[in-house]
Design an enzyme around this catalytic site. Sequence first.
Site, mmCIF file in Angstrom:
data_model
loop_
_atom_site.group_PDB
_atom_site.id
_atom_site.type_symbol
_atom_site.label_atom_id
_atom_site.label_comp_id
_atom_site.label_asym_id
_atom_site.label_seq_id
_atom_site.Cartn_x
_atom_site.Cartn_y
_atom_site.Cartn_z
ATOM 1 N N ASP A 42 0.860 -1.168 0.000
ATOM 2 C CA ASP A 42 0.000 0.000 0.000
ATOM 3 C C ASP A 42 0.918 1.246 0.000
ATOM 4 O O ASP A 42 2.134 1.123 0.196
ATOM 5 C CB ASP A 42 -0.866 -0.079 1.264
ATOM 6 C CG ASP A 42 -1.580 1.207 1.585
ATOM 7 O OD1 ASP A 42 -2.257 1.724 0.695
ATOM 8 O OD2 ASP A 42 -1.463 1.686 2.736
ATOM 9 N N PHE A 43 0.357 2.421 -0.222
ATOM 10 C CA PHE A 43 1.176 3.633 -0.290
ATOM 11 C C PHE A 43 1.005 4.502 0.977
ATOM 12 O O PHE A 43 1.880 4.522 1.833
ATOM 13 C CB PHE A 43 0.816 4.409 -1.567
ATOM 14 C CG PHE A 43 1.643 5.646 -1.783
ATOM 15 C CD1 PHE A 43 3.017 5.559 -1.916
ATOM 16 C CD2 PHE A 43 1.041 6.896 -1.855
ATOM 17 C CE1 PHE A 43 3.793 6.698 -2.104
ATOM 18 C CE2 PHE A 43 1.809 8.040 -2.057
ATOM 19 C CZ PHE A 43 3.184 7.936 -2.179
ATOM 20 N N ASP A 44 -0.157 5.159 1.099
ATOM 21 C CA ASP A 44 -0.364 6.105 2.211
ATOM 22 C C ASP A 44 -0.398 5.375 3.558
ATOM 23 O O ASP A 44 -1.160 4.425 3.735
ATOM 24 C CB ASP A 44 -1.692 6.845 2.027
ATOM 25 C CG ASP A 44 -1.656 7.780 0.836
ATOM 26 O OD1 ASP A 44 -1.294 8.940 1.018
ATOM 27 O OD2 ASP A 44 -1.988 7.326 -0.281
ATOM 28 N N ASP A 224 -1.833 -0.579 5.833
ATOM 29 C CA ASP A 224 -2.121 -0.056 7.170
ATOM 30 C C ASP A 224 -3.599 0.136 7.458
ATOM 31 O O ASP A 224 -3.972 0.384 8.594
ATOM 32 C CB ASP A 224 -1.420 1.295 7.359
ATOM 33 C CG ASP A 224 -2.077 2.380 6.533
ATOM 34 O OD1 ASP A 224 -2.253 2.163 5.315
ATOM 35 O OD2 ASP A 224 -2.449 3.421 7.097
HETATM 36 MG MG LIG Z 1 -2.857 3.096 3.534
#
Ligand SMILES: [Mg+2]
Length: 290
Positions: A42-44, A224
């Site tokens: 995932d990124f953010d 996350d």
């Molecule tokens: Mg995220």
Amino acid sequence: MGSRHRPQTLEIRVNPPRPLFSDWPRLARRLRTTRSRVLLTDFDGTLVRIRRRPGDVRLSMEIRRLLLAIRDEGSVVGVVSGRGLEDLVSLVALPGIWYAGSHGYRLRDPRGRMISFATLAERRRIQRAIGWLRPRLGHITGVKLEVKHASVAVHYRTASPLAARRAEEAIGRVLEREPGLRLLCGKKVWELLPGDTIDKGTAVRRLLDEIHAPADRFVVYLGDDTTDESVFRKLRDGVTIVVGRRGNTAARYYLHSLADVREFLLRWLKITREAAGKGSRQLKSRHRRG
Ligand SMILES: [Mg+2]
């Protein structure tokens, strides 16, 4: 009635995730010996810290170099995000990797080929929702509408509680008008998706199909947020890692923080480099013997 249901509740309880580095020797052995390494993230909130304004995030030079080096050592690398695909690609800006944007509705392969999973009916449904929401939410301070290829996100990180409540009410109304829509609740963001068949989990499965990874592949997914749970649930043969939280997740492992994610990437790179070195030394000695 409650007591009759209690044993069943216990049965379906998900095991809490374990600290990733506590199982490191076993994972390192698998990473060293596999023929196929796939690192999906995932990124953010996983590669970058979440900012008040989503446009303010920056991928650090160090993480960028690590991901590139991991790719150069032969691992498949992919970034999977709820962000629109173009937005994601411009923020990550790494060549030769996979991208999945809009919660799995769009996929981009390492050569830049795009695959979209939204049907025309789904895109029309989202357009109608946007047309209805924009005049109702567009002027509310702190509430931001983000229009994507196949979804619309309503950010309320900087909104007052009253403004957030008004946005929530509008979303409730649009869900009544368009029952086919699906609501995702992320960190200070609501997102409306055009249907309920595509998510990050289906995107990851599709990506693995596309790369024809062999059965002994070593696949890792890091994320996350609640939207990463679809991958944690569906990627049964993978190493699933939740970042920053430990409760209420289907992930098998957890990492405390973004600093731990960096440490994990460093270890991945070190092991794949060692494995490659060992391979070339074996080749050289065989060559000398020959
Ligand atoms: Mg995220």
